[in-house]
Design an enzyme around this catalytic site. Sequence first.
Site, short mmCIF file in Angstrom:
data_model
loop_
_atom_site.label_atom_id
_atom_site.label_comp_id
_atom_site.label_asym_id
_atom_site.label_seq_id
_atom_site.Cartn_x
_atom_site.Cartn_y
_atom_site.Cartn_z
CB CYS A 247 35.24 -1.81 -4.09
SG CYS A 247 34.30 -0.35 -4.34
CB CYS A 248 32.85 -1.97 1.38
SG CYS A 248 34.12 -3.01 2.00
CG LEU A 249 30.35 0.02 -3.32
CD1 LEU A 249 30.28 -1.34 -3.99
CD2 LEU A 249 30.33 1.09 -4.37
#
Length: 414
Positions: A8-10
Amino acid sequence: MPVAPPSCCLVAFPPRAKDGLVVFGKNSARPRDEVQEVVYFSAANHEPESKVECTYISIDQAPRTHAIVISRPAWLWGAEMGANEHGVCIANEAMNAREPAAETEALLGMDLVRLGLERGSTAKEALDVIVALLEEHGQGGNYYEDADACHSFQSAYLIVDREEAWVLETIGKYWAAEKITEGVRCICNQLSLTTKIDAEHPELRSYAQSQGWWTGEDEFNFSEVFSPADDHLDCCAGKDSLEKQEESITVQTMIDILRDKASGVCIDSESFLTTASVVSVLPQNTSSPCIHYFTGTPDPSRSIFKPFIFVDDVKLVPKAQSPCFGDNDPAKKEPRFQEKPDRRHELYKAHEWARAVIAGDQEQGQKLRKTMLELEKQGLEAMEEILTSAGPPDPAEVGDLFYDCVDTEIKFFK
């Protein structure tokens, strides 16, 4: 088709992020026993016609490469995530798509992360670097240190600087990208681009038509065209977590999101574990330094986020680096991965003890975790002072920052 790890990248931009800051985060979900190291490389000039040896192939080196700090699986050349001296951050996601990824050894998505950081001084420049190299060399090869099967994936990237971010999603050499300048955005192991495309491979749509995946008459929706038929295209857990935040998103908010196992952002399953995490703060005011917090250890809910700031004399941190096996490394010799050497670094080994205590002894574990969080809090508060102070930080003080934090953490575990 192998299952893509649920990383997950945010990213959060003002006004959703606090006080003119861009906040970036990534959890790297990888095979449970894999070790990640945190490594700094200084800027360098290179001889004309020199080559750089990536994970599987050699390519032409750039005349100059920027200083970078990366978190990477210890057996490969590239990076899961990292930053450069110009305030560019990049992370990638392995993805399943309608078209299987090539098993032929080429550039890994992780190689392209590092190459983008080494050669791009803005997010857009890094994107241009990545797509040009993709066109020239292609992507492919085993994503895991596994002799029994080839796990190959298409790649997506979140490329961020102080002003904007680009979401880049690739299918072989074909790609599409969307520019982001406000609000929040998450990418995970599913395609996320739809009809808003700000840049694309010139033959992307004709390729989709040639495969019979798009008629040319309907509106072009990247995810719908290129996702596997059985992909349910729901938004990732990180997007849900970001959008639920009612307050301004801060470094602490991003760290809390990355630690959240209940939401599915922090992975701890039979096959996969969040093996390393990063949070970066990029002030839109260019007189303030960018600050990058790396764990260098698995499971962010049981790890300490430690700060790093780019200055001219960064002190190297051997205790967060894995042993080097040179040409004898089983990842370099063909056939590859015939054995698995012990890649644990000193920080990883010390942290193994802490994870066992937290998992096993309730009272001692709670006490230990409380002390770890207190150590981390002190670091966050010191960095907050740097961000709010009038002048730049003293290079002599921050050059040893990450080194000192790693050293303190290891002593604390002993």
